[in-house]
Design a protein around this motif. Sequence first.
Motif, PDB file in Angstrom:
ATOM      1  N   GLU A  45       0.827  -1.212   0.000  1.00  0.00           N
ATOM      2  CA  GLU A  45       0.000   0.000   0.000  1.00  0.00           C
ATOM      3  C   GLU A  45       0.859   1.260   0.000  1.00  0.00           C
ATOM      4  O   GLU A  45       0.537   2.240  -0.696  1.00  0.00           O
ATOM      5  N   ALA A  49       0.190   3.585  -3.392  1.00  0.00           N
ATOM      6  CA  ALA A  49      -0.590   4.821  -3.235  1.00  0.00           C
ATOM      7  C   ALA A  49       0.065   6.035  -3.888  1.00  0.00           C
ATOM      8  O   ALA A  49      -0.576   6.738  -4.688  1.00  0.00           O
ATOM      9  N   THR A  52       0.127   5.690  -7.718  1.00  0.00           N
ATOM     10  CA  THR A  52      -1.205   5.879  -8.291  1.00  0.00           C
ATOM     11  C   THR A  52      -1.553   7.358  -8.394  1.00  0.00           C
ATOM     12  O   THR A  52      -2.096   7.821  -9.412  1.00  0.00           O
ATOM     13  N   ALA A  70      -8.497   9.024  -6.064  1.00  0.00           N
ATOM     14  CA  ALA A  70      -7.674   8.459  -4.991  1.00  0.00           C
ATOM     15  C   ALA A  70      -8.484   8.339  -3.704  1.00  0.00           C
ATOM     16  O   ALA A  70      -8.377   7.333  -2.982  1.00  0.00           O
ATOM     17  N   VAL A  74      -9.470   4.914  -1.523  1.00  0.00           N
ATOM     18  CA  VAL A  74      -9.229   4.719  -0.083  1.00  0.00           C
ATOM     19  C   VAL A  74     -10.504   4.251   0.604  1.00  0.00           C
ATOM     20  O   VAL A  74     -10.481   3.332   1.448  1.00  0.00           O
TER      21      VAL A  74
END
Length: 593
Positions: A45, A49, A52, A70, A74
């Motif tokens: 992760e 993250a 991304t 995003a 989440v």
Amino acid sequence: MHHLVTGLVPDVTGRHGPLDVKATGYAQVNAEADEQSATDLTRAELLAAPLTLLILLATFGSLAAALVPALVGVVSVVGTYAVLRLLTDVTSVSVFALNITTALGFGLAVDYSLFVVTRYREELAAGRGVTEAIAAGLRSAGRTVLFSALTVALSLAALLVFPIYFLRSLAYAGIVVVVLAAATSVLLMPPLLALIGRRIDRWDVFAPLRRRLPGSRSPEQGLWHRLALTVMRRPVVIGATVAVVLAALALPFTQARFALMDDRVLPRGSASQVASDTIRGEFHGAQTSPVVVVTPDVEPGSDRLADYARRLSALPGTVRVDSAAGTFADGRRAAPPGPAAAAFHGTGGTWLSLVSDRDQGSAAGEDYVRAVRAVPAPGHVLVGGDAATQVDTKDSLSSRLPWAGAIIAISMLVLLFLFSGSVVIPLKQLVLNMLSLTASFGAMVYVFQDGHLKWLVGDFVHTGQLEVTVPILMFCVAFGLSMDYSVFLLSRIREEYLATGDNTRAVAFGMERTGRLITAAALIVAIVLGALATSQLSILKLLGAGLALAVLVDATLVRGLLVPAAMRLLGHVNWWAPRPLKRLHARFGLTED
């Protein structure tokens, strides 16, 4: 069992006087894998993250627009945690489910939000107000998102035909997570977009760069438009070349060898893996997990039992047979029954322990089990043990493969027909989606079975075999993702074809309108799933690397080259359907607009 192991093992392992005690076995391996997967999830992760967010920023230019998908991703991850927690109350869930479904849910939620935000910005640019742009965007992109999620969910549903808890638990979790990702994108996006309104283009980090560039190009000058036209000028040469390359990449899979997961899924040097390696090196392959034969119809200590044990001991590969009738080796009784023989007594029957020199995880171990089952028995017998489990698992998976394939093929043919109105495009798409998996399946064998290029994914214990369920899981997930992107591309191609009747123009238009978007979406999913390859568990490395490669091949070689080549070769035949089916599509068909 997990709590029992974690509570007991620390007390009995380590230094005890002159002894150095290590624990291994199925329960301990699962406990260590569970602990390792939690550590790996955090690492994945933290890696996925920020990457991304960078891709979203490069796609939209605006930080505000990038943050919306995003944020939805989440929220989807948080929902995934809750879903898996609820599933554990009603069914067994694999220790790897959290890593796999979290990555899948986050990637799909971001992708779906990406498409909705893009359509919303297009509607704003066309002069609509915020409320009208949100409504128009959801009417088009939102409907396509739900339809695309259905394709992924149906592909995962094929896993339910297999009676293996690992696959079934991932199917349950995956289907719910995919639906959650789509629902989160469609339901959370309207209030988010209403809140941010026209500020969606704020903090445009690429504005200074664009001001120094010449005026914007027309769609006919775009990269994807030009690439499509280039391919369609030489469709036979380019299409055949790419197809041959992909088929060649799949060749190593013809040499695939399969086994069940064991301690070697753990990182090299872990306690269970070291203990099991010691046993494999210093004891006969099946002494710690012998082939077990249960004979409920035979009385312990009978002559029939002794004769059966004698014949089993004469089988090639048998070291000895322990039973209530004594110990047998090389076709004769080696020792009479002693006090320990009482352990082989059961209610209304008995059981025998066969120690073999065959590795239970190997093809020789499987052949040994078949030979044991072929020995005439004095009654009804049941043969168990690790090797028998492996044989039965392979047979069970093989018998259900046609059903799983039929579920995927029929559902995808129906869905793509409803979306395209053609019977040719769905058939062609099934073939192209199969080709998108070839490189991944070849890489599975070349890297993870044969041990080449291990440095690409980090060190792991090389066994010379693949976990038998992984190719099935990878196929269902990757096939669903490939079909997901097909829906977005074909909807735009069909939109232009219906407007102009020009197949070549429609393909180039569809490629230009979706190429950049699908590439960004594929990169996001590839990064999120590829982050699993950083895991210390070889099964997650295999799944992460294989799925990432499949998505990238699909977004580049298949979507960029094979699709326009095939569309050009078939021409107007692409859109053919019998008249009754045309009427059916006119009534029930789905389009983006």
